[in-house]
Write a protein that holds these residues in place. Structure first.
Motif, PDB file in Angstrom:
ATOM      1  N   ALA A  51       0.827  -1.204   0.000  1.00  0.00           N
ATOM      2  CA  ALA A  51       0.000   0.000   0.000  1.00  0.00           C
ATOM      3  C   ALA A  51       0.865   1.260   0.000  1.00  0.00           C
ATOM      4  CB  ALA A  51      -0.923  -0.010   1.215  1.00  0.00           C
ATOM      5  N   PHE A  52       1.969   1.218   0.793  1.00  0.00           N
ATOM      6  CA  PHE A  52       2.882   2.373   0.827  1.00  0.00           C
ATOM      7  C   PHE A  52       3.497   2.618  -0.550  1.00  0.00           C
ATOM      8  CE2 PHE A  52       7.302   3.794   1.199  1.00  0.00           C
ATOM      9  CZ  PHE A  52       7.093   5.055   1.750  1.00  0.00           C
ATOM     10  N   ALA A  53       3.942   1.550  -1.219  1.00  0.00           N
ATOM     11  CA  ALA A  53       4.541   1.699  -2.550  1.00  0.00           C
ATOM     12  C   ALA A  53       3.526   2.246  -3.551  1.00  0.00           C
ATOM     13  CB  ALA A  53       5.088   0.356  -3.021  1.00  0.00           C
ATOM     14  N   LEU A  54       2.278   1.725  -3.476  1.00  0.00           N
ATOM     15  CA  LEU A  54       1.254   2.179  -4.404  1.00  0.00           C
ATOM     16  C   LEU A  54       0.934   3.664  -4.208  1.00  0.00           C
ATOM     17  CD1 LEU A  54      -0.917   1.655  -6.560  1.00  0.00           C
ATOM     18  CD2 LEU A  54      -2.452   0.930  -4.705  1.00  0.00           C
ATOM     19  N   VAL A  55       0.714   4.055  -2.939  1.00  0.00           N
ATOM     20  CA  VAL A  55       0.355   5.448  -2.655  1.00  0.00           C
ATOM     21  C   VAL A  55       1.515   6.387  -2.985  1.00  0.00           C
ATOM     22  CG1 VAL A  55      -0.296   7.053  -0.827  1.00  0.00           C
ATOM     23  CG2 VAL A  55      -1.330   4.790  -0.909  1.00  0.00           C
ATOM     24  N   THR A  56       2.745   5.958  -2.675  1.00  0.00           N
ATOM     25  CA  THR A  56       3.909   6.784  -3.016  1.00  0.00           C
ATOM     26  C   THR A  56       4.037   6.948  -4.527  1.00  0.00           C
ATOM     27  OG1 THR A  56       5.055   6.006  -1.024  1.00  0.00           O
ATOM     28  CG2 THR A  56       6.396   7.038  -2.722  1.00  0.00           C
ATOM     29  N   GLY A  57       3.745   5.888  -5.270  1.00  0.00           N
ATOM     30  CA  GLY A  57       3.763   5.993  -6.734  1.00  0.00           C
ATOM     31  C   GLY A  57       2.721   6.976  -7.235  1.00  0.00           C
ATOM     32  N   ILE A  58       1.522   6.917  -6.651  1.00  0.00           N
ATOM     33  CA  ILE A  58       0.475   7.870  -7.043  1.00  0.00           C
ATOM     34  C   ILE A  58       0.911   9.293  -6.729  1.00  0.00           C
ATOM     35  CG2 ILE A  58      -1.877   8.621  -6.533  1.00  0.00           C
ATOM     36  CD1 ILE A  58      -2.589   5.692  -6.035  1.00  0.00           C
ATOM     37  N   PHE A  59       1.527   9.465  -5.545  1.00  0.00           N
ATOM     38  CA  PHE A  59       2.023  10.785  -5.158  1.00  0.00           C
ATOM     39  C   PHE A  59       3.066  11.299  -6.153  1.00  0.00           C
ATOM     40  CE2 PHE A  59       5.667  12.785  -2.939  1.00  0.00           C
ATOM     41  CZ  PHE A  59       5.107  14.040  -2.734  1.00  0.00           C
ATOM     42  N   ALA A  60       4.041  10.457  -6.487  1.00  0.00           N
ATOM     43  CA  ALA A  60       5.111  10.880  -7.397  1.00  0.00           C
ATOM     44  C   ALA A  60       4.564  11.183  -8.792  1.00  0.00           C
ATOM     45  CB  ALA A  60       6.194   9.801  -7.459  1.00  0.00           C
ATOM     46  N   MET A  61       3.687  10.314  -9.300  1.00  0.00           N
ATOM     47  CA  MET A  61       3.168  10.508 -10.654  1.00  0.00           C
ATOM     48  C   MET A  61       2.261  11.736 -10.731  1.00  0.00           C
ATOM     49  SD  MET A  61       4.484   8.337 -12.687  1.00  0.00           S
ATOM     50  CE  MET A  61       3.379   8.592 -14.087  1.00  0.00           C
ATOM     51  N   SER A  62       1.410  11.922  -9.730  1.00  0.00           N
ATOM     52  CA  SER A  62       0.509  13.081  -9.753  1.00  0.00           C
ATOM     53  C   SER A  62       1.297  14.379  -9.621  1.00  0.00           C
ATOM     54  CB  SER A  62      -0.530  12.969  -8.640  1.00  0.00           C
ATOM     55  OG  SER A  62       0.092  12.886  -7.365  1.00  0.00           O
ATOM     56  N   ARG A  63       2.348  14.385  -8.789  1.00  0.00           N
ATOM     57  CA  ARG A  63       3.168  15.585  -8.662  1.00  0.00           C
ATOM     58  C   ARG A  63       3.920  15.873  -9.955  1.00  0.00           C
ATOM     59  NH1 ARG A  63       7.766  15.953  -4.083  1.00  0.00           N
ATOM     60  NH2 ARG A  63       8.553  14.219  -5.352  1.00  0.00           N
ATOM     61  N   TRP A  64       4.450  14.802 -10.590  1.00  0.00           N
ATOM     62  CA  TRP A  64       5.156  14.973 -11.865  1.00  0.00           C
ATOM     63  C   TRP A  64       4.217  15.488 -12.950  1.00  0.00           C
ATOM     64  CZ3 TRP A  64       4.343  11.928 -16.386  1.00  0.00           C
ATOM     65  CH2 TRP A  64       5.242  12.178 -17.425  1.00  0.00           C
ATOM     66  N   TYR A  65       3.023  14.894 -13.025  1.00  0.00           N
ATOM     67  CA  TYR A  65       2.086  15.308 -14.059  1.00  0.00           C
ATOM     68  C   TYR A  65       1.562  16.721 -13.781  1.00  0.00           C
ATOM     69  CZ  TYR A  65      -0.993  14.450 -18.004  1.00  0.00           C
ATOM     70  OH  TYR A  65      -1.589  14.495 -19.232  1.00  0.00           O
ATOM     71  N   ALA A  66       1.360  17.057 -12.503  1.00  0.00           N
ATOM     72  CA  ALA A  66       0.937  18.416 -12.163  1.00  0.00           C
ATOM     73  C   ALA A  66       2.002  19.433 -12.561  1.00  0.00           C
ATOM     74  CB  ALA A  66       0.632  18.524 -10.674  1.00  0.00           C
ATOM     75  N   ALA A  67       3.288  19.081 -12.349  1.00  0.00           N
ATOM     76  CA  ALA A  67       4.375  19.982 -12.739  1.00  0.00           C
ATOM     77  C   ALA A  67       4.395  20.181 -14.258  1.00  0.00           C
ATOM     78  CB  ALA A  67       5.714  19.427 -12.254  1.00  0.00           C
ATOM     79  N   ARG A  68       4.219  19.114 -15.009  1.00  0.00           N
ATOM     80  CA  ARG A  68       4.175  19.238 -16.473  1.00  0.00           C
ATOM     81  C   ARG A  68       2.984  20.078 -16.922  1.00  0.00           C
ATOM     82  NH1 ARG A  68       4.405  13.946 -19.854  1.00  0.00           N
ATOM     83  NH2 ARG A  68       4.391  15.566 -21.456  1.00  0.00           N
ATOM     84  N   TRP A  69       1.844  19.802 -16.324  1.00  0.00           N
ATOM     85  CA  TRP A  69       0.638  20.544 -16.691  1.00  0.00           C
ATOM     86  C   TRP A  69       0.793  22.031 -16.344  1.00  0.00           C
ATOM     87  CZ3 TRP A  69      -3.379  18.452 -19.408  1.00  0.00           C
ATOM     88  CH2 TRP A  69      -4.508  19.236 -19.550  1.00  0.00           C
ATOM     89  N   GLY A  70       1.369  22.287 -15.167  1.00  0.00           N
ATOM     90  CA  GLY A  70       1.591  23.677 -14.779  1.00  0.00           C
ATOM     91  C   GLY A  70       2.556  24.385 -15.706  1.00  0.00           C
ATOM     92  N   ALA A  71       3.603  23.677 -16.157  1.00  0.00           N
ATOM     93  CA  ALA A  71       4.562  24.281 -17.085  1.00  0.00           C
ATOM     94  C   ALA A  71       3.881  24.642 -18.407  1.00  0.00           C
ATOM     95  CB  ALA A  71       5.726  23.325 -17.332  1.00  0.00           C
ATOM     96  N   ARG A  72       3.011  23.779 -18.876  1.00  0.00           N
ATOM     97  CA  ARG A  72       2.284  24.079 -20.123  1.00  0.00           C
ATOM     98  C   ARG A  72       1.359  25.277 -19.926  1.00  0.00           C
ATOM     99  NH1 ARG A  72       0.508  17.900 -21.895  1.00  0.00           N
ATOM    100  NH2 ARG A  72       2.631  17.109 -22.266  1.00  0.00           N
ATOM    101  N   LEU A  73       0.707  25.350 -18.770  1.00  0.00           N
ATOM    102  CA  LEU A  73      -0.153  26.502 -18.495  1.00  0.00           C
ATOM    103  C   LEU A  73       0.652  27.794 -18.486  1.00  0.00           C
ATOM    104  CD1 LEU A  73      -2.513  25.205 -15.648  1.00  0.00           C
ATOM    105  CD2 LEU A  73      -3.153  25.744 -18.002  1.00  0.00           C
ATOM    106  N   LEU A  74       1.842  27.753 -17.879  1.00  0.00           N
ATOM    107  CA  LEU A  74       2.682  28.950 -17.830  1.00  0.00           C
ATOM    108  C   LEU A  74       3.128  29.363 -19.222  1.00  0.00           C
ATOM    109  CD1 LEU A  74       4.931  28.185 -14.724  1.00  0.00           C
ATOM    110  CD2 LEU A  74       3.077  29.841 -14.883  1.00  0.00           C
ATOM    111  N   GLY A  75       3.525  28.379 -20.045  1.00  0.00           N
ATOM    112  CA  GLY A  75       3.938  28.697 -21.411  1.00  0.00           C
ATOM    113  C   GLY A  75       2.803  29.320 -22.214  1.00  0.00           C
ATOM    114  N   ARG A  76       1.625  28.741 -22.115  1.00  0.00           N
ATOM    115  CA  ARG A  76       0.471  29.287 -22.838  1.00  0.00           C
ATOM    116  C   ARG A  76       0.072  30.650 -22.297  1.00  0.00           C
ATOM    117  NH1 ARG A  76      -4.115  25.179 -22.217  1.00  0.00           N
ATOM    118  NH2 ARG A  76      -5.227  26.783 -23.381  1.00  0.00           N
ATOM    119  N   TYR A  77       0.233  30.829 -20.990  1.00  0.00           N
ATOM    120  CA  TYR A  77      -0.100  32.123 -20.383  1.00  0.00           C
ATOM    121  C   TYR A  77       0.827  33.220 -20.908  1.00  0.00           C
ATOM    122  CZ  TYR A  77      -0.603  35.633 -16.676  1.00  0.00           C
ATOM    123  OH  TYR A  77      -0.802  36.797 -15.983  1.00  0.00           O
TER     124      TYR A  77
END
Length: 559
Positions: free
Chosen positions: A67-93
């Motif tokens: 469960a710890f590995a699964l939740v940590t993976g979700i945390f890492a992937m969501s943070r990584w994807y949020a960073a990518r999404w935020g970078a695209r928003l900044l570029g478009r802005y």
């Protein structure tokens, strides 16, 4: 704090993307908090935390680890994807900000730009936009910090409310102390934006200005002036970092005191087990790295305020009103126009012209002292500035200024100091006539005397290469070739031949007059020899004198 105004500058189509970023950040915050709680359960499996998830998984260490590995993976992937999404928003802005303000500048009325400098406009389109993008990036970081803090503190309160009692007062104390630097930060940011504009002013048109500086032997003064601006920028940037460090120090000291109080409470308060203490320390400890970024984000957000003010000032420029052309079945759009009376202000005191005829195939020569209002009159004749008074006729039809503007909407205006900004000769000419053939392009170049200049390199000659860079006169010839390809109803040449010698000026204007039989040409020049090509001369004098046309009735102008 310009957070509300900054968010209002977001285009409507970016709001959905911002919502996705918010959702991803919340998932990351809750997943990170849950991973921290599971880690405590793994370290001390015999003392389960008062949370439902460990009971659901049972006491199996393997299940907890999975469960710890699964939740940590979700945390890492969501943070990584949020960073990518935020970078695209900044570029478009950033792209949207530049497009909006550049479009506003293109549509702006000439009077609205009267007090704008090229250095400030360059700053608005370049570095100033970067300041706004950094401000939005800071807002994103603050939201991530807030979501993470809320999730971590909520979980800590759930585990042991007593241990979290010391945190709210310290957090309020830290924020109040950090805001003490806000006023100075705003002043430093405003000075920084102004100094950056001065830096652009020192840098614009540098090759031409360098000749001027060297001819006066003022290299040392130029270096000192630039160094003064650069040193102010250096001091401003250093002060911004110092203010960030000072605010960070306050927050870090508050965090140190808070952690010490947590251990003191745990030692003195009975009934607090070691597992709860570890969980609370981990949950609150994961907020410590955000202390640095939080203070820096607040400073960047404050720094965005003057940049946002400058951007909004240009977004509020008055624009030219464009209307749908009206049908004219009774008049010839290419026919002669008589301007019975036009009054232009500025210049001070106004400039008034009577009985000025704009006849297709004919050249009108305009001369007069510098600063007397010739360029202001040209702006009106080109339909770009609304005059104080305007009465015109097309045959028997009386025209208001809007009707006149529509009739001359297919025009060409060439000023004295404009240089081609396209990359090649071909691109420059096709900008004026996109459907023109290569043969038409070469014919227009021959008309203005550039055929021999381009005999070797051809239409793809670069305009910004040192080996083929055009002189001032050659650049003017190239812009006049654009006029020939455009075949306008009205061509306004405001000292557009000033860089040519007298003989070349006459030759080029004669060729243009021959090639533009359906174009009324208005030429401003200080050389009286141009009058030989004119069907009408307008001499603007400050003594309210009269200007006689060599072939027609009197043209009267008073300034």
């Amino acid at each position: 704090m310009p957070l509300h105004a900054l968010l209002r500058s977001l285009p409507h189509d970016h709001r959905l993307g911002t919502g996705v970023y918010v959702a991803l950040s919340l998932v990351s915050a809750f997943a990170g908090t849950l991973a921290t709680v599971l880690l405590v359960a793994l370290v001390q499996p015999r003392q389960p935390l008062p949370l439902p998830l460990p009971h659901v998984l049972g006491e199996s260490t393997d299940a907890m680890a999975s469960a710890f590995a699964l939740v940590t993976g979700i945390f890492a992937m969501s943070r990584w994807y949020a960073a990518r999404w935020g970078a695209r928003l900044l570029g478009r802005y950033g792209m949207g900000l530049r497009r909006q303000v550049q479009a506003r500048l293109v549509d702006a009325s000439l009077p609205a730009l009267a007090n704008a400098t090229s250095a400030e406009i360059a700053n608005v389109l370049t570095y100033n936009t970067e300041g706004l993008v950094q401000g939005l990036s800071a807002a994103q970081q603050l939201f991530v910090t807030g979501a993470t803090a809320a999730a971590s503190v909520a979980a800590a309160c759930w585990v042991s409310p007593v241990l979290v009692l010391a945190m709210p007062p310290l957090a309020v104390f830290g924020l109040l102390c950090s805001r003490g630097f806000g006023r100075e930060q705003s002043e430093v940011s405003r000075a920084y934006v102004a100094d950056m504009t001065n830096l652009f002013r020192h840098s614009e048109d540098f090759p031409r200005r360098l000749r001027h500086v060297r001819s006066y032997g003022r290299e040392a003064a130029e270096k000192a002036s630039y160094a003064d601006v650069a040193s102010r920028l250096c001091r401003g940037y250093a002060r911004q970092l110092e203010l960030i460090a000072s605010g960070r120090l306050v927050l870090e000291l508050a965090a140190a005191v808070g952690i010490a109080l947590v251990f003191a409470l745990a030692h003195r308060w009975h009934g607090i087990d070691g597992s709860s203490l570890v969980a609370v320390c981990l949950l609150l400890g994961r907020l410590v790295p955000y202390i640095v970024t939080t203070r820096q984000s607040f400073q960047q957000l404050r720094s965005a305020a003057p940049a946002l003010e400058l951007w909004r000032r240009y977004m509020e420029l008055d624009t030219v009103t464009r209307t749908t052309p009206r049908s004219r079945a009774t008049t010839d759009p290419a026919g002669a126009l008589r301007i019975q009376r036009v009054r232009v202000v500025p210049p001070a005191g106004g400039l008034e012209v009577h009985d000025l005829d704009l006849v297709p195939g004919e050249l009108t020569f305009v001369s007069g002292d510098s600063g007397i209002g010739k360029s202001c009159l040209m702006d009106v004749l080109a339909g770009m500035v609304v005059p104080e008074t305007f009465v015109a006729w097309a045959g028997s039809e009386r025209l208001d200024f809007e009707a006149y503007r529509q009739r001359v909407s297919k025009g060409s205006y060439v000023g004295q100091s404009v240089r081609p900004w396209q990359r090649t000769v071909r691109e420059c000419l096709l900008w004026a006539a996109p459907s023109a053939s290569d043969a038409a392009l070469r014919e227009a170049l021959a008309d203005v005397g550039l055929d021999s200049r381009l005999a070797t390199t051809g239409l793809d000659t670069p305009l910004d290469d040192a080996s083929s860079r055009f002189s001032g006169g050659e650049s003017q010839r190239l812009l006049l070739a654009q006029v020939i390809l455009r075949q306008p109803v009205l061509a306004v040449l405001d000292e557009a031949t000033s860089a040519l010698d007298a003989a070349s000026e006459i030759a080029v204007l004669a060729a243009m007059k021959r090639r533009l039989p359906r174009t009324a040409m208005v030429v401003v020049s200080h050389r009286g020899a141009v009058a030989a090509l004119a069907g009408q001369c307008l001499v603007i004098a400050a003594d309210r004198g009269r200007a006689m046309s060599p072939t027609r009735a009197t043209v009267r102008a008073s300034a």
